[in-house]
Design an enzyme around this catalytic site. Structure first.
Site, PDB file in Angstrom:
ATOM      1  N   ARG A   8       0.926  -1.236   0.111  1.00  0.00           N
ATOM      2  CA  ARG A   8      -0.251  -0.153  -0.010  1.00  0.00           C
ATOM      3  C   ARG A   8       1.001   1.202  -0.150  1.00  0.00           C
ATOM      4  O   ARG A   8       0.816   2.107  -0.938  1.00  0.00           O
ATOM      5  CB  ARG A   8      -0.886  -0.203   1.270  1.00  0.00           C
ATOM      6  N   HIS A  12       3.161   4.307  -3.586  1.00  0.00           N
ATOM      7  CA  HIS A  12       3.595   5.730  -3.743  1.00  0.00           C
ATOM      8  C   HIS A  12       4.757   6.101  -4.562  1.00  0.00           C
ATOM      9  O   HIS A  12       4.797   6.975  -5.340  1.00  0.00           O
ATOM     10  CB  HIS A  12       3.747   6.748  -2.362  1.00  0.00           C
ATOM     11  N   SER A 162       4.488  11.120   9.338  1.00  0.00           N
ATOM     12  CA  SER A 162       4.172  11.381   7.862  1.00  0.00           C
ATOM     13  C   SER A 162       5.447  12.000   7.214  1.00  0.00           C
ATOM     14  O   SER A 162       5.879  11.866   5.860  1.00  0.00           O
ATOM     15  CB  SER A 162       3.117  12.094   7.486  1.00  0.00           C
ATOM     16  N   HIS A 192       4.393   3.865  12.938  1.00  0.00           N
ATOM     17  CA  HIS A 192       4.653   3.911  11.418  1.00  0.00           C
ATOM     18  C   HIS A 192       5.766   5.013  11.233  1.00  0.00           C
ATOM     19  O   HIS A 192       5.354   6.133  11.081  1.00  0.00           O
ATOM     20  CB  HIS A 192       3.226   4.068  10.790  1.00  0.00           C
TER      21      HIS A 192
END
Lengths: 335, 335
Positions: A8, A12, A162, A192
């Site tokens: 997933r 990107h 992020s 993450h």
């Protein structure tokens, strides 16, 4: 405790062009290694395939049925950003056999996930809530939002770095505060990481030591820019640090070799704009637009990233790029 | 506090084939960024160019004169492993204008550096002593050897994580013990990391926090296997952690882009054997011989690395590879 978004988040890096054979092959390899959750989808999640952020090579339906078929022991995970995906997408994912469904929201906007988390709880699916751009919130704010997400029905709650901005101490403080807030409910905390400052593995270990129960990692760090936490590195490092994962090392290394060979043109490299966006605390997905606008105006894209950081730009605020480039250009032209 | 061995350690990744234009171009870019020391040479240092470990494209003499000419502010560094290089090589390097001369020895063999450190002290050169494969010695042993090196005349002393085995806590303990031992003499401690376990940047920050005064880094991590500490990442991370470097960030990023474009076919990737050699604590330079021997015997090269680790193999003990492969092959054939 390991969650693998290679199929997933890695999308990107290849403009969402992973094909069916690649999805199936990696899912089988990850399953053989004993990875608990294999996440699949368009890079921006369920329902996001579009002209605006890029059409995926494979539809959501086909991705889910392909990976579902390939997994014998691992759970299948999906990701959704409310706005890109809808309740219908969630129902479809559940019908396709998705076991773990993550709803992503900006770190201070947990309420946007309330309806979806409630729907998933009704359906009996395992719903997670992940807070994006989490360096923009304090540990106390993240703890508060984590508790709210649990109240909405999340069975795991966590943070994404992020922008790849965190150093280990930052992670320790944030995960510690969140684990304290939701620990009594038995809900695990997720971390993450992204590798813009070379800290993805160290941050993940810091997260586990501060009480995180779920650590994300991608094969060879597959992801945009500097990439994510390198899965086949963080797993043995966690084992050495005392956190059992139940994953077979050699099969994991084999899965990563498959990924390097079949999923990506080359593993992620930490280049100048990845470093600058990590330092500035800006989402590196802005890169192409920053390069485009700054190139035309003759402005240094690194200055643009630092200025976007000062203005606390977040995803969806791409218009700010135009403003910043114009202002830097004018400032340069002034006597 | 920053020492840049891109043009020496990076040679390992291109079989010592960097040409004159590449050496000059990178040295000029590093000089423009304000990097204090730019190290150059064959990967194994002065005098090492040979059929056995590979002939360099450019002679020691030409490397030194090229880089000397390119540097306006930065000091020029060289490296030597006694046995490969000799006292004559050291005299030649001093004559060529080398400012910083590092003598590398196995972590418990400081006495092998005594004569060379003494010679350099006589010549008025700045001599450093670096201890290789330093995960094989305890903090107390490293502290003892650091003090000995200072006694021999070293003006800096440090450790290389040659196998890329350390986690931050290991570095904290070792650098802390060394800094305590040599700190009173005012001699700085050096840390030189490798990225096999994704920890090079985190380890370097841990080293600085534990009292290291000199941190090594290479542009894009240029080096064999998983590569070294990525210079243009560790510098801003050190700055953010409170350690001033005096280096210009944008010029440093430019130097790294030059390096990616002109020095290397591609930046380092952390592949399976890099990870395994890091976990096993074995010098990753064994890789080609391990692959060669294990391939012919049909043995898993990962098993060979782990067994070499159990036997504490060190550089120069390549014969052990043959023994280990034969034994694993026999074990497999047994009923």
């Amino acid at each position: 405790m390991i969650h693998d978004p290679t199929l997933r988040d890695g999308q990107h890096a290849v403009r969402h062009q992973l094909g069916v054979a690649a999805l199936r092959g990696y899912a089988e390899a990850a399953d053989a290694a004993g990875i608990p959750v294999v996440e699949v989808g368009h890079g921006n999640g369920l329902g996001a395939s579009s002209l605006q952020v890029g059409r995926a090579a494979v539809s959501d339906d086909e991705m889910l049925s392909t990976v579902r078929e390939a997994l014998r022991h691992s759970k299948m995970g999906v990701f959704m950003l409310p706005g890109w995906g809808t309740s219908d997408d969630l129902r479809k994912a559940v019908a396709h056999g998705a076991d773990v469904i993550r709803i992503g929201v900006h770190c201070t906007e947990t309420s946007l996930a309330e309806r979806h988390l409630g729907l998933l709880a009704e359906q009996g699916a395992e719903a997670h809530c992940v807070l994006l751009m989490s360096h923009m919130a304090t540990p106390a704010e993240l703890a508060e939002h984590a508790a709210r997400a649990v109240g909405y029905g999340a069975r795991a709650v966590g943070i994404m770095d992020s922008a790849g901005h965190f150093l280990p101490q930052d992670v320790t403080e944030r995960i510690g505060a969140m684990a304290e807030a939701v620990g009594p409910s038995g809900v695990p905390v997720i971390f993450h990481g992204h590798n813009n400052l070379g800290m993805a593995v160290a941050n993940s270990v810091a997260a586990a030591e501060a009480g995180a129960g779920i650590i994300d990692g991608c094969a060879r760090g597959f992801g945009a820019g500097a990439g994510n936490t390198q899965l086949e590195v963080v797993v043995p490092v966690l084992e050495r640090t005392g956190f059992g994962t139940g994953i077979d090392l050699y099969a994991l290394l084999d899965a990563a070799e498959f990924a390097e060979r079949e999923l990506m043109p080359a593993p992620p490299v930490t280049g100048s704009l990845s470093i600058v966006s990590g330092l500035a605390g800006v989402f590196s997905g802005f890169k192409h637009q920053v390069l485009d606008h700054s190139g035309r105006a003759g402005v240094d894209p690194r200055d643009v990233f630092f200025e976007l950081g000062r203005r606390q730009a977040i995803a969806g605020q791409e218009d700010l790029i135009v403003d910043v480039v114009a202002e830097l250009s004018a400032r340069r032209a002034a006597p």
